[in-house]
Scaffold this motif. Structure first.
Motif, PDB file in Angstrom:
ATOM      1  N   GLU A 128       0.809  -1.226   0.000  1.00  0.00           N
ATOM      2  CA  GLU A 128       0.000   0.000   0.000  1.00  0.00           C
ATOM      3  C   GLU A 128       0.848   1.286   0.000  1.00  0.00           C
ATOM      4  O   GLU A 128       0.486   2.248  -0.687  1.00  0.00           O
ATOM      5  N   PRO A 129       1.968   1.353   0.735  1.00  0.00           N
ATOM      6  CA  PRO A 129       2.794   2.561   0.598  1.00  0.00           C
ATOM      7  C   PRO A 129       3.309   2.751  -0.831  1.00  0.00           C
ATOM      8  O   PRO A 129       3.333   3.877  -1.348  1.00  0.00           O
ATOM      9  N   ARG A 130       3.722   1.645  -1.454  1.00  0.00           N
ATOM     10  CA  ARG A 130       4.191   1.753  -2.846  1.00  0.00           C
ATOM     11  C   ARG A 130       3.039   2.127  -3.769  1.00  0.00           C
ATOM     12  O   ARG A 130       3.212   2.909  -4.720  1.00  0.00           O
ATOM     13  N   ALA A 131       1.856   1.590  -3.505  1.00  0.00           N
ATOM     14  CA  ALA A 131       0.693   1.969  -4.305  1.00  0.00           C
ATOM     15  C   ALA A 131       0.414   3.461  -4.161  1.00  0.00           C
ATOM     16  O   ALA A 131       0.056   4.135  -5.136  1.00  0.00           O
ATOM     17  N   SER A 132       0.610   3.993  -2.966  1.00  0.00           N
ATOM     18  CA  SER A 132       0.416   5.431  -2.737  1.00  0.00           C
ATOM     19  C   SER A 132       1.453   6.239  -3.525  1.00  0.00           C
ATOM     20  O   SER A 132       1.135   7.294  -4.092  1.00  0.00           O
ATOM     21  N   PHE A 133       2.687   5.756  -3.526  1.00  0.00           N
ATOM     22  CA  PHE A 133       3.753   6.397  -4.301  1.00  0.00           C
ATOM     23  C   PHE A 133       3.360   6.454  -5.776  1.00  0.00           C
ATOM     24  O   PHE A 133       3.447   7.517  -6.414  1.00  0.00           O
ATOM     25  N   LEU A 134       2.903   5.319  -6.315  1.00  0.00           N
ATOM     26  CA  LEU A 134       2.541   5.255  -7.731  1.00  0.00           C
ATOM     27  C   LEU A 134       1.298   6.085  -8.019  1.00  0.00           C
ATOM     28  O   LEU A 134       1.183   6.683  -9.101  1.00  0.00           O
ATOM     29  N   ALA A 135       0.362   6.108  -7.066  1.00  0.00           N
ATOM     30  CA  ALA A 135      -0.851   6.906  -7.255  1.00  0.00           C
ATOM     31  C   ALA A 135      -0.489   8.383  -7.393  1.00  0.00           C
ATOM     32  O   ALA A 135      -1.055   9.104  -8.232  1.00  0.00           O
ATOM     33  N   ALA A 136       0.450   8.847  -6.546  1.00  0.00           N
ATOM     34  CA  ALA A 136       0.878  10.249  -6.620  1.00  0.00           C
ATOM     35  C   ALA A 136       1.606  10.535  -7.929  1.00  0.00           C
ATOM     36  O   ALA A 136       1.478  11.624  -8.503  1.00  0.00           O
ATOM     37  N   ARG A 137       2.334   9.552  -8.406  1.00  0.00           N
ATOM     38  CA  ARG A 137       3.123   9.755  -9.621  1.00  0.00           C
ATOM     39  C   ARG A 137       2.300   9.586 -10.896  1.00  0.00           C
ATOM     40  O   ARG A 137       2.458  10.352 -11.855  1.00  0.00           O
ATOM     41  N   ASP A 138       1.435   8.566 -10.908  1.00  0.00           N
ATOM     42  CA  ASP A 138       0.772   8.177 -12.151  1.00  0.00           C
ATOM     43  C   ASP A 138      -0.740   8.343 -12.143  1.00  0.00           C
ATOM     44  O   ASP A 138      -1.392   8.070 -13.158  1.00  0.00           O
ATOM     45  N   GLY A 139      -1.309   8.734 -11.015  1.00  0.00           N
ATOM     46  CA  GLY A 139      -2.763   8.823 -10.932  1.00  0.00           C
ATOM     47  C   GLY A 139      -3.335   9.871 -11.871  1.00  0.00           C
ATOM     48  O   GLY A 139      -2.689  10.880 -12.188  1.00  0.00           O
ATOM     49  N   THR A 140      -4.564   9.629 -12.323  1.00  0.00           N
ATOM     50  CA  THR A 140      -5.245  10.557 -13.229  1.00  0.00           C
ATOM     51  C   THR A 140      -6.177  11.465 -12.431  1.00  0.00           C
ATOM     52  O   THR A 140      -6.417  11.252 -11.234  1.00  0.00           O
ATOM     53  N   ALA A 141      -6.732  12.446 -13.103  1.00  0.00           N
ATOM     54  CA  ALA A 141      -7.698  13.333 -12.455  1.00  0.00           C
ATOM     55  C   ALA A 141      -8.900  12.545 -11.956  1.00  0.00           C
ATOM     56  O   ALA A 141      -9.448  12.820 -10.882  1.00  0.00           O
ATOM     57  N   GLU A 142      -9.308  11.551 -12.726  1.00  0.00           N
ATOM     58  CA  GLU A 142     -10.430  10.703 -12.307  1.00  0.00           C
ATOM     59  C   GLU A 142     -10.080   9.932 -11.035  1.00  0.00           C
ATOM     60  O   GLU A 142     -10.888   9.812 -10.113  1.00  0.00           O
ATOM     61  N   ASP A 143      -8.861   9.387 -10.998  1.00  0.00           N
ATOM     62  CA  ASP A 143      -8.407   8.674  -9.797  1.00  0.00           C
ATOM     63  C   ASP A 143      -8.428   9.596  -8.582  1.00  0.00           C
ATOM     64  O   ASP A 143      -8.906   9.220  -7.505  1.00  0.00           O
ATOM     65  N   PHE A 144      -7.911  10.801  -8.760  1.00  0.00           N
ATOM     66  CA  PHE A 144      -7.861  11.749  -7.652  1.00  0.00           C
ATOM     67  C   PHE A 144      -9.266  12.123  -7.182  1.00  0.00           C
ATOM     68  O   PHE A 144      -9.501  12.323  -5.988  1.00  0.00           O
ATOM     69  N   GLY A 145     -10.183  12.195  -8.130  1.00  0.00           N
ATOM     70  CA  GLY A 145     -11.562  12.508  -7.773  1.00  0.00           C
ATOM     71  C   GLY A 145     -12.167  11.441  -6.871  1.00  0.00           C
ATOM     72  O   GLY A 145     -12.914  11.750  -5.930  1.00  0.00           O
ATOM     73  N   LYS A 146     -11.846  10.179  -7.144  1.00  0.00           N
ATOM     74  CA  LYS A 146     -12.371   9.082  -6.321  1.00  0.00           C
ATOM     75  C   LYS A 146     -11.743   9.096  -4.935  1.00  0.00           C
ATOM     76  O   LYS A 146     -12.423   8.842  -3.932  1.00  0.00           O
ATOM     77  N   ILE A 147     -10.452   9.383  -4.870  1.00  0.00           N
ATOM     78  CA  ILE A 147      -9.785   9.468  -3.561  1.00  0.00           C
ATOM     79  C   ILE A 147     -10.408  10.592  -2.738  1.00  0.00           C
ATOM     80  O   ILE A 147     -10.704  10.427  -1.548  1.00  0.00           O
ATOM     81  N   GLU A 148     -10.634  11.738  -3.382  1.00  0.00           N
ATOM     82  CA  GLU A 148     -11.276  12.871  -2.719  1.00  0.00           C
ATOM     83  C   GLU A 148     -12.672  12.492  -2.232  1.00  0.00           C
ATOM     84  O   GLU A 148     -13.067  12.818  -1.106  1.00  0.00           O
ATOM     85  N   HIS A 149     -13.416  11.821  -3.100  1.00  0.00           N
ATOM     86  CA  HIS A 149     -14.797  11.438  -2.775  1.00  0.00           C
ATOM     87  C   HIS A 149     -14.847  10.594  -1.506  1.00  0.00           C
ATOM     88  O   HIS A 149     -15.619  10.883  -0.577  1.00  0.00           O
ATOM     89  N   TYR A 150     -14.013   9.546  -1.445  1.00  0.00           N
ATOM     90  CA  TYR A 150     -14.056   8.648  -0.287  1.00  0.00           C
ATOM     91  C   TYR A 150     -13.494   9.308   0.974  1.00  0.00           C
ATOM     92  O   TYR A 150     -13.953   9.022   2.082  1.00  0.00           O
ATOM     93  N   PHE A 151     -12.531  10.214   0.800  1.00  0.00           N
ATOM     94  CA  PHE A 151     -12.022  10.917   1.967  1.00  0.00           C
ATOM     95  C   PHE A 151     -13.123  11.779   2.587  1.00  0.00           C
ATOM     96  O   PHE A 151     -13.349  11.741   3.800  1.00  0.00           O
ATOM     97  N   HIS A 152     -13.805  12.564   1.759  1.00  0.00           N
ATOM     98  CA  HIS A 152     -14.857  13.440   2.281  1.00  0.00           C
ATOM     99  C   HIS A 152     -16.042  12.617   2.806  1.00  0.00           C
ATOM    100  O   HIS A 152     -16.707  13.034   3.764  1.00  0.00           O
ATOM    101  N   GLU A 153     -16.277  11.475   2.202  1.00  0.00           N
ATOM    102  CA  GLU A 153     -17.324  10.579   2.697  1.00  0.00           C
ATOM    103  C   GLU A 153     -16.959  10.073   4.092  1.00  0.00           C
ATOM    104  O   GLU A 153     -17.824   9.969   4.984  1.00  0.00           O
TER     105      GLU A 153
END
Length: 249
Positions: free
Chosen positions: A119-144
């Protein structure tokens, strides 16, 4: 449990549903150690009597358990329980059965060691390679998750938001193997999340830990994202380990 008749609910249930119920019951008995590796399961007729089902149902259940590598069917030795090392431990049913039958310090350590590996490596890759759509989902679940805490929603709702956040981060890594592992261990993550929410004595701290992961990913700071996820998982592990003592008492 051995020799005890377990009559399962059969009314209006198809064979597939009944076989799944039987497989679940036998699976828990295997992972709990009632049926030890190297030993044989009761013969087919005995299982039919124990569960009050047909031979077809038992055969379907046995086929399912064999597919999960819990047992091996051989014409010479019958149905034998396989060694632990051969079990498909990433199978969602096997994970759920282990959590149901063996909720102890060892399985908690196993879960978090596994999560800390990817999961830490997945977080690293998410920050490096994530798309706007990916970021939107992360934001959605955080605010939820924040809303669930603030509104004091039921534990299940809060835990599902936390689960959604972690899976959104994993999916944002765009590493196919990480995504597959995340999907496979969803049952373990869900149980972990529910137990943690039951003992969330400091919701503000939990929100802050998730927010640190979110902020670093959205700012495209890979190393900070990995470190933040490591801190989040370490804190979760420390909160969960005492629960294994409570469960044992």
């Amino acid at each position: 449990m051995a020799g005890e008749s377990v009559m399962l609910e059969r009314e209006l249930l198809p064979v597939g549903t009944m076989s799944a119920q039987v497989a679940n019951h036998i699976g828990v008995r295997i992972v709990s150690g009632e049926f030890l590796p190297g030993t044989s399961l009761p013969i087919e007729s005995e299982l039919c009597q124990t569960y009050g089902v047909s031979r077809t149902t038992i055969r379907e259940a046995v086929k399912s358990l064999a597919g999960k590598r819990l047992i091996e069917v051989s014409p010479k030795v019958g149905t034998r329980v396989l060694p632990f090392a051969e079990w498909n431990l990433l199978d969602r049913d096997v994970l759920a059965w282990r959590l149901q039958a063996q909720f102890d310090q060892k399985i908690v350590e196993d879960i978090f060691e596994m999560r800390l590996c990817f999961e830490p490596r997945a977080s690293f890759l998410a920050a490096r390679d994530g798309t706007a759509e990916d970021f939107g989902k992360i934001e959605h679940y955080f605010h939820e998750l924040v809303a669930a805490y603030e509104q004091k929603l039921p534990i299940k709702a809060t835990s599902e938001s936390a689960l959604g956040f972690h899976l959104a981060v994993i999916n944002a890594s765009h590493n196919g193997l990480f995504v597959t592992i995340g999907s496979a261990v969803k049952s373990a993550l869900r149980v972990s999340s529910e137990l943690l929410q039951q003992h969330a004595a400091q919701p503000n701290e939990d929100i802050a830990l998730h927010d640190a992961v979110r902020t670093a990913i959205l700012a495209r700071r890979p190393s900070e994202a990995a470190d933040a996820m490591t801190r989040l998982l370490a804190a979760s592990r420390e909160r969960m380990l005492p629960l294994t003592v409570d469960a044992a008492e």
